[in-house]
Every structure is written in C-alpha cells, then in structure tokens.
Motif scaffolding. Structure first.
Motif, PDB file in Angstrom:
ATOM      1  N   ALA A  67      -2.443  46.605   0.990  1.00 57.63           N
ATOM      2  CA  ALA A  67      -1.530  47.555   1.274  1.00 57.63           C
ATOM      3  C   ALA A  67      -0.257  47.570   0.341  1.00 57.63           C
ATOM      4  CB  ALA A  67      -1.226  47.515   2.695  1.00 57.63           C
ATOM      5  N   PHE A  68       0.052  46.020   0.347  1.00 53.42           N
ATOM      6  CA  PHE A  68       1.475  45.839  -0.314  1.00 53.42           C
ATOM      7  C   PHE A  68       1.371  46.354  -1.775  1.00 53.42           C
ATOM      8  CE2 PHE A  68       4.055  43.082  -3.250  1.00 53.42           C
ATOM      9  CZ  PHE A  68       5.320  43.180  -2.491  1.00 53.42           C
ATOM     10  N   GLU A  69       0.133  45.885  -2.530  1.00 51.47           N
ATOM     11  CA  GLU A  69      -0.033  46.324  -3.844  1.00 51.47           C
ATOM     12  C   GLU A  69      -0.035  48.004  -3.928  1.00 51.47           C
ATOM     13  OE1 GLU A  69      -0.017  44.785  -6.754  1.00 51.47           O
ATOM     14  OE2 GLU A  69       0.477  42.861  -6.025  1.00 51.47           O
ATOM     15  N   LEU A  70      -1.011  48.696  -3.207  1.00 52.12           N
ATOM     16  CA  LEU A  70      -1.010  50.129  -3.155  1.00 52.12           C
ATOM     17  C   LEU A  70       0.464  50.853  -2.956  1.00 52.12           C
ATOM     18  CD1 LEU A  70      -4.512  50.458  -1.324  1.00 52.12           C
ATOM     19  CD2 LEU A  70      -3.944  50.812  -3.962  1.00 52.12           C
ATOM     20  N   SER A  71       1.040  50.145  -2.081  1.00 53.10           N
ATOM     21  CA  SER A  71       2.494  50.795  -1.670  1.00 53.10           C
ATOM     22  C   SER A  71       3.153  50.924  -2.852  1.00 53.10           C
ATOM     23  CB  SER A  71       2.992  50.129  -0.474  1.00 53.10           C
ATOM     24  OG  SER A  71       2.230  50.311   0.768  1.00 53.10           O
ATOM     25  N   GLU A  72       3.320  49.591  -3.387  1.00 51.75           N
ATOM     26  CA  GLU A  72       4.052  49.419  -4.641  1.00 51.75           C
ATOM     27  C   GLU A  72       3.275  50.506  -5.808  1.00 51.75           C
ATOM     28  OE1 GLU A  72       6.353  46.423  -5.904  1.00 51.75           O
ATOM     29  OE2 GLU A  72       6.887  47.373  -3.750  1.00 51.75           O
ATOM     30  N   ALA A  73       2.517  50.676  -5.752  1.00 51.81           N
ATOM     31  CA  ALA A  73       1.889  51.765  -6.930  1.00 51.81           C
ATOM     32  C   ALA A  73       2.161  53.074  -6.462  1.00 51.81           C
ATOM     33  CB  ALA A  73       0.543  51.376  -7.059  1.00 51.81           C
ATOM     34  N   GLY A  74       2.597  53.336  -5.313  1.00 50.72           N
ATOM     35  CA  GLY A  74       3.078  54.758  -4.892  1.00 50.72           C
ATOM     36  C   GLY A  74       2.192  55.330  -3.945  1.00 50.72           C
ATOM     37  N   PHE A  75       1.236  54.617  -3.341  1.00 48.63           N
ATOM     38  CA  PHE A  75       0.235  55.144  -2.299  1.00 48.63           C
ATOM     39  C   PHE A  75       1.107  55.383  -1.165  1.00 48.63           C
ATOM     40  CE2 PHE A  75      -2.707  54.263  -5.607  1.00 48.63           C
ATOM     41  CZ  PHE A  75      -3.815  55.120  -5.302  1.00 48.63           C
ATOM     42  N   ASP A  76       0.747  56.296  -0.155  1.00 53.23           N
ATOM     43  CA  ASP A  76       0.974  56.255   1.294  1.00 53.23           C
ATOM     44  C   ASP A  76      -0.108  55.638   2.093  1.00 53.23           C
ATOM     45  OD1 ASP A  76       2.069  57.030   3.844  1.00 53.23           O
ATOM     46  OD2 ASP A  76       1.542  59.233   3.524  1.00 53.23           O
ATOM     47  N   CYS A  77       0.146  54.543   2.585  1.00 55.05           N
ATOM     48  CA  CYS A  77      -0.659  53.426   3.035  1.00 55.05           C
ATOM     49  C   CYS A  77      -0.641  53.470   4.421  1.00 55.05           C
ATOM     50  CB  CYS A  77      -0.615  52.119   2.548  1.00 55.05           C
ATOM     51  SG  CYS A  77      -0.915  51.995   0.960  1.00 55.05           S
ATOM     52  N   THR A  78      -1.843  53.305   5.005  1.00 55.04           N
ATOM     53  CA  THR A  78      -1.941  53.105   6.415  1.00 55.04           C
ATOM     54  C   THR A  78      -2.897  51.881   6.614  1.00 55.04           C
ATOM     55  OG1 THR A  78      -1.827  55.513   7.285  1.00 55.04           O
ATOM     56  CG2 THR A  78      -2.632  53.938   8.807  1.00 55.04           C
ATOM     57  N   VAL A  79      -2.314  50.910   7.562  1.00 52.37           N
ATOM     58  CA  VAL A  79      -3.345  49.670   7.840  1.00 52.37           C
ATOM     59  C   VAL A  79      -3.657  49.768   9.373  1.00 52.37           C
ATOM     60  CG1 VAL A  79      -3.418  47.129   8.191  1.00 52.37           C
ATOM     61  CG2 VAL A  79      -2.110  48.396   6.105  1.00 52.37           C
ATOM     62  N   LEU A  80      -5.185  49.789   9.597  1.00 47.59           N
ATOM     63  CA  LEU A  80      -5.604  49.821  10.622  1.00 47.59           C
ATOM     64  C   LEU A  80      -6.274  48.438  11.136  1.00 47.59           C
ATOM     65  CD1 LEU A  80      -7.573  52.956  10.392  1.00 47.59           C
ATOM     66  CD2 LEU A  80      -5.178  52.856  11.212  1.00 47.59           C
ATOM     67  N   ASP A  81      -6.260  48.023  12.203  1.00 45.66           N
ATOM     68  CA  ASP A  81      -6.689  46.702  12.780  1.00 45.66           C
ATOM     69  C   ASP A  81      -7.116  46.812  14.034  1.00 45.66           C
ATOM     70  OD1 ASP A  81      -6.518  43.573  11.493  1.00 45.66           O
ATOM     71  OD2 ASP A  81      -6.762  43.757  13.867  1.00 45.66           O
ATOM     72  N   LYS A  82      -8.281  46.181  14.377  1.00 44.58           N
ATOM     73  CA  LYS A  82      -8.739  46.311  15.642  1.00 44.58           C
ATOM     74  C   LYS A  82      -8.055  45.646  16.838  1.00 44.58           C
ATOM     75  CE  LYS A  82     -11.735  42.348  15.215  1.00 44.58           C
ATOM     76  NZ  LYS A  82     -10.955  41.469  16.039  1.00 44.58           N
ATOM     77  N   GLY A  83      -7.259  44.456  16.295  1.00 42.34           N
ATOM     78  CA  GLY A  83      -6.301  43.743  17.084  1.00 42.34           C
ATOM     79  C   GLY A  83      -4.890  43.708  16.533  1.00 42.34           C
ATOM     80  N   ARG A  84      -4.578  42.463  16.433  1.00 38.62           N
ATOM     81  CA  ARG A  84      -2.985  42.423  15.815  1.00 38.62           C
ATOM     82  C   ARG A  84      -3.076  42.004  14.447  1.00 38.62           C
ATOM     83  NH1 ARG A  84       0.343  44.847  19.252  1.00 38.62           N
ATOM     84  NH2 ARG A  84       1.932  43.454  18.479  1.00 38.62           N
ATOM     85  N   LEU A  85      -2.164  42.111  13.528  1.00 40.09           N
ATOM     86  CA  LEU A  85      -2.135  42.078  12.255  1.00 40.09           C
ATOM     87  C   LEU A  85      -2.274  40.371  11.951  1.00 40.09           C
ATOM     88  CD1 LEU A  85      -1.598  44.574  10.896  1.00 40.09           C
ATOM     89  CD2 LEU A  85       0.373  43.561  10.034  1.00 40.09           C
ATOM     90  N   CYS A  86      -3.242  39.908  11.115  1.00 40.86           N
ATOM     91  CA  CYS A  86      -3.291  38.499  10.780  1.00 40.86           C
ATOM     92  C   CYS A  86      -3.686  37.515  11.832  1.00 40.86           C
ATOM     93  CB  CYS A  86      -1.937  38.006   9.985  1.00 40.86           C
ATOM     94  SG  CYS A  86      -1.790  39.029   8.351  1.00 40.86           S
ATOM     95  N   SER A  87      -4.548  37.989  12.885  1.00 38.53           N
ATOM     96  CA  SER A  87      -4.720  37.384  13.845  1.00 38.53           C
ATOM     97  C   SER A  87      -6.298  36.904  13.900  1.00 38.53           C
ATOM     98  CB  SER A  87      -4.853  38.250  15.155  1.00 38.53           C
ATOM     99  OG  SER A  87      -5.776  39.401  15.040  1.00 38.53           O
ATOM    100  N   GLU A  88      -6.950  36.782  12.971  1.00 40.50           N
ATOM    101  CA  GLU A  88      -8.333  36.256  12.825  1.00 40.50           C
ATOM    102  C   GLU A  88      -8.432  35.145  11.879  1.00 40.50           C
ATOM    103  OE1 GLU A  88     -10.412  36.688  14.726  1.00 40.50           O
ATOM    104  OE2 GLU A  88      -9.894  38.511  16.090  1.00 40.50           O
ATOM    105  N   ALA A  89      -9.040  35.491  10.621  1.00 44.82           N
ATOM    106  CA  ALA A  89      -9.090  34.532   9.554  1.00 44.82           C
ATOM    107  C   ALA A  89      -7.890  33.722   9.255  1.00 44.82           C
ATOM    108  CB  ALA A  89     -10.158  34.712   8.462  1.00 44.82           C
ATOM    109  N   THR A  90      -6.832  34.624   9.279  1.00 47.13           N
ATOM    110  CA  THR A  90      -5.480  34.032   8.583  1.00 47.13           C
ATOM    111  C   THR A  90      -5.161  32.873   9.922  1.00 47.13           C
ATOM    112  OG1 THR A  90      -5.111  36.224   7.951  1.00 47.13           O
ATOM    113  CG2 THR A  90      -3.307  34.531   8.232  1.00 47.13           C
ATOM    114  N   THR A  91      -5.206  33.008  11.037  1.00 44.56           N
ATOM    115  CA  THR A  91      -4.897  31.935  11.943  1.00 44.56           C
ATOM    116  C   THR A  91      -5.752  30.595  11.944  1.00 44.56           C
ATOM    117  OG1 THR A  91      -6.508  32.779  13.688  1.00 44.56           O
ATOM    118  CG2 THR A  91      -4.440  33.985  13.663  1.00 44.56           C
ATOM    119  N   ALA A  92      -6.934  30.889  11.181  1.00 46.02           N
ATOM    120  CA  ALA A  92      -7.725  29.487  10.964  1.00 46.02           C
ATOM    121  C   ALA A  92      -7.354  28.905   9.590  1.00 46.02           C
ATOM    122  CB  ALA A  92      -9.273  30.044  11.136  1.00 46.02           C
ATOM    123  N   ALA A  93      -6.356  29.278   9.171  1.00 48.90           N
ATOM    124  CA  ALA A  93      -5.985  28.744   7.733  1.00 48.90           C
ATOM    125  C   ALA A  93      -4.964  27.763   7.964  1.00 48.90           C
ATOM    126  CB  ALA A  93      -5.469  29.906   6.822  1.00 48.90           C
ATOM    127  N   ALA A  94      -4.685  26.872   6.982  1.00 50.22           N
ATOM    128  CA  ALA A  94      -3.805  25.999   6.583  1.00 50.22           C
ATOM    129  C   ALA A  94      -2.568  26.400   5.685  1.00 50.22           C
ATOM    130  CB  ALA A  94      -4.305  24.540   6.371  1.00 50.22           C
TER     131      ALA A  94
END
Length: 383
Positions: free
Chosen positions: A28-55
C-alpha cells in the motif's frame, strides 16, 4: 499500466490490498507513492498476525541455508531497507527503531559448526569467527561456543515500531485503512475474467488492482478461481525477557534460538515453528524451552526478568518460496503472500514488486520461481 482500467470519476487508479500485515502495508505504501488511491482491508487489526511472531531481524544471510532465487530476493530487499525505513519515517514521522548492529550465528555443537562452515562456499558478506573472536565481539556468549559466522549487514528493526511507522505513513498518504473487515471472495468480471474487487460484509468494493497479501488466509480466496495455493499457517511463539543490564549489542543466534536485543534493554527470544492450524495459544512449555535455549547461548539470561510471551501465524509454503506475481487466468490480481518468517525482511522488495507490476514495469528480479501457479505445472508424485 493499462489506462483503460482507471476509475474515471476519481482520476486516480484504485487499489485494494487484502491483508494489513507488513507485506500488505508495504504494498500500500509503494502504490500510494505511485499515485494509487489505496484501501487496506484486514480481517482483524493491522500487523496482528505473522508480524507479531517476528523479531525484526533483517537476516538475509543468517536464515538462508542455500543459494538460489530466494537468497537473491533476500539480499535485494536487505539492500533497500535503510532507504525504505527512512522514507517511512519521513512520511509518517514515526521511528522504525532501526538498529545497525549485525548478527552472530554461533555453533554450540559439532554438527552445527559443520553446517555453518559449509555455507562459506557461497554466502556473501560473512566471515568465520573462532570462539575467541566471537567472545571478543560479544563477551557474554557461552564459553561452549565452537565458532560461528558474523553477518555485519544483517541489521534489525522493532516489529511493533515498524508496524506503527507503516500505519502512520499510510494515514499521511491518505490511504483508507479498514480493520475488522474480512474479505469473503474476489469479484470477477464474467466476460473478461478480470478481478474487479472484493466482497465484504458491508458490500462489494471495486478497484483497478487487487493485491492478495492475506498471509495464511490467502488460499480461501483463490480456491474459487481454480488456483489452490499450497499454504499453511505456522505458529511462531516468542518471549521477551530483560536482564539487569544489556548483555549484547548484536543479535546472537544459534540452532533453534535467536536473541535480539532491543533499545529498551529487553531481549526478544524466538521462535517456534509449529504447524498447529490456526491455533495461536502461547504455551508454558515453549516459554521454558526458549528460555533454556537462550540461556545456553547467553548464560546471563538465566535470571533475567520475564516480561511477556505471544504467538502469531506465519504463512508457510510447501517449497519455502513466497507467491509473488500475477496469474494469466486472473488479470487485475497481484499476489504478494507466503513470505513465511521473512515478511519483515522482504517487505521493501515485495512492496516495490507490487508497484512495478501494477504499473506494468519490469520487476526487480525474475519472478518465475515465485509464480503463484507454479505448482499447477508440477508432475504428480509417483505412487
């Protein structure tokens, strides 16, 4: 980019990103930088799955066990990282807590030492250290270390800080973020076969480009297209402990355990790799095992204060490679999923590749090894 698919009323191409993990947010960040009108959809909260298992390790070298396209992808993304986090911080005003300290991969057994030495034939930006050289770099290491590899370019970020920085940058860009909004299916034009949007509980949403970055939940959305993705969730559990004083500056790593020092004096210790379906429970047995492994490498952690534990689901694939690119049977859909335990490391490259594909540009590298439909062409196993 094929301009006939632009949305005339808005004057900007629209993009829907399914999945608000680090890969989806980077896209989404890269597409927005390129001029796209972006919508991010998540079934829960942002960065709440694999990202939380990361170091937060940017381990292009330490976690790669053989050369090949995945190793090249990791190195490309690692080379982009500092400039990418600078851009995030400049846009959103929130620090990613980037720490430019390397990783020491230490061997505690003869077998592990042999495996590490075998990497010297192909690995780059690494040097072998004797036990004395390792302890000169990090004196708190166990006297039982047999030597190991020093990766000075394998830096780190704080996963929670990176998530905050991504969200702030997306908000500043004007990206629409819709949490607690699961996607039930992809919408397809019956005549052209083009993916035109998604169906949510609140109704359909339409876009010129749809990005699938839903991690372990991605196969549920491609099955109806005739593309079963061989993916599965892998539970990763971590713990956080805090010694009375910092023990290392570098991240230290041994077989089955890594210890990542953070700016607040705590150490993040991880991580398990368990195929347990969508079970995210953190268990006491894992806490004990991770602490024992960490203390074997850094004895000073034996009496460290226990702070917390948590688990997240990583999107694994059977061949260990992510799904990135497009599929001729579903134009308008870009795949960016299955990055397993390397999502944070691969975020800059994955986001840039999504942008390049959406604009019709040549991607950073050959995407054939990451083809979303590669398994369809594989011969069936012999009986």
């Amino acid at each position: 980019m094929n301009t006939k698919h632009l949305t005339p009323s808005a004057g900007r191409p629209k993009a829907i990103i399914i999945g608000g993990g680090v890969i989806g947010c980077a896209a989404a960040f890269e597409l927005s930088e390129a001029g796209f009108d972006c919508t991010v959809l998540d079934k829960g909260r942002l960065c709440s799955e694999a990202t939380t298992a990361a170091a937060g390790m940017l381990g292009a070298q330490v976690e790669t066990h053989h050369p090949g396209p995945f190793y090249e992808l990791c190195r490309i993304s690692q080379g982009m990282y500092r400039r990418w986090t600078d851009a995030l911080e400049h846009t959103g005003g929130v620090s990613t807590e980037y720490i430019a300290e390397g990783i020491l991969r230490a061997a505690l057994t003869e077998g592990d030492e042999q495996e590490l030495r075998s990497r010297l034939a192909w690995i780059q930006d690494a040097r072998w250290c004797t036990p004395d050289e390792l302890r000169e770099l990090e004196p708190a290491l166990s006297p039982k270390v047999r030597g190991g590899l020093h990766f000075p370019a394998d830096h780190q970020v704080h996963p929670a800080a990176l998530a905050r920085a991504l969200k702030a940058a997306l908000v500043k860009q004007g990206c629409t973020i819709r949490e607690e909004t699961p996607v039930f299916r992809l919408l397809k034009d019956t005549r052209s076969g083009r993916i035109t949007g998604v169906q949510t509980a609140e109704g359909p949403l339409y876009a010129d480009t749809v990005v699938l970055a839903a991690g372990a939940w991605s196969p549920a959305l491609t099955e109806s297209l005739g593309l079963p993705l061989p993916m599965f969730p892998v539970k990763g559990q971590c713990i956080s402990v805090k010694p009375q004083a910092p023990l290392t500056q570098s991240t230290v790593f041994t077989k089955g355990c890594y210890i990542v020092p953070k700016a607040d004096g705590s150490c993040l210790v991880g991580a398990t790799q368990v195929e347990a379906g969508f079970d995210k429970r953190a268990t006491a047995a894992v806490i004990a095992d991770l602490h024992a492994r960490a203390s074997a490498l850094l004895p000073g952690l034996a009496d460290a204060e226990f702070l917390s534990t948590w688990a997240g689901l990583r999107p694994g694939t059977r061949d260990g490679l992510p799904f990135m690119g497009t599929w001729e049977s579903a134009p308008g859909l870009i795949f960016a999923t299955g990055h397993y335990r390397n999502g944070i490391l691969l975020a800059p490259a994955a986001g840039r590749i999504v942008r390049q594909l959406a604009l019709g540009e040549k991607p950073l590298l050959d995407l054939a090894p990451f083809d979303p439909a590669r398994h369809l062409n594989q011969p069936a196993p012999a009986l």
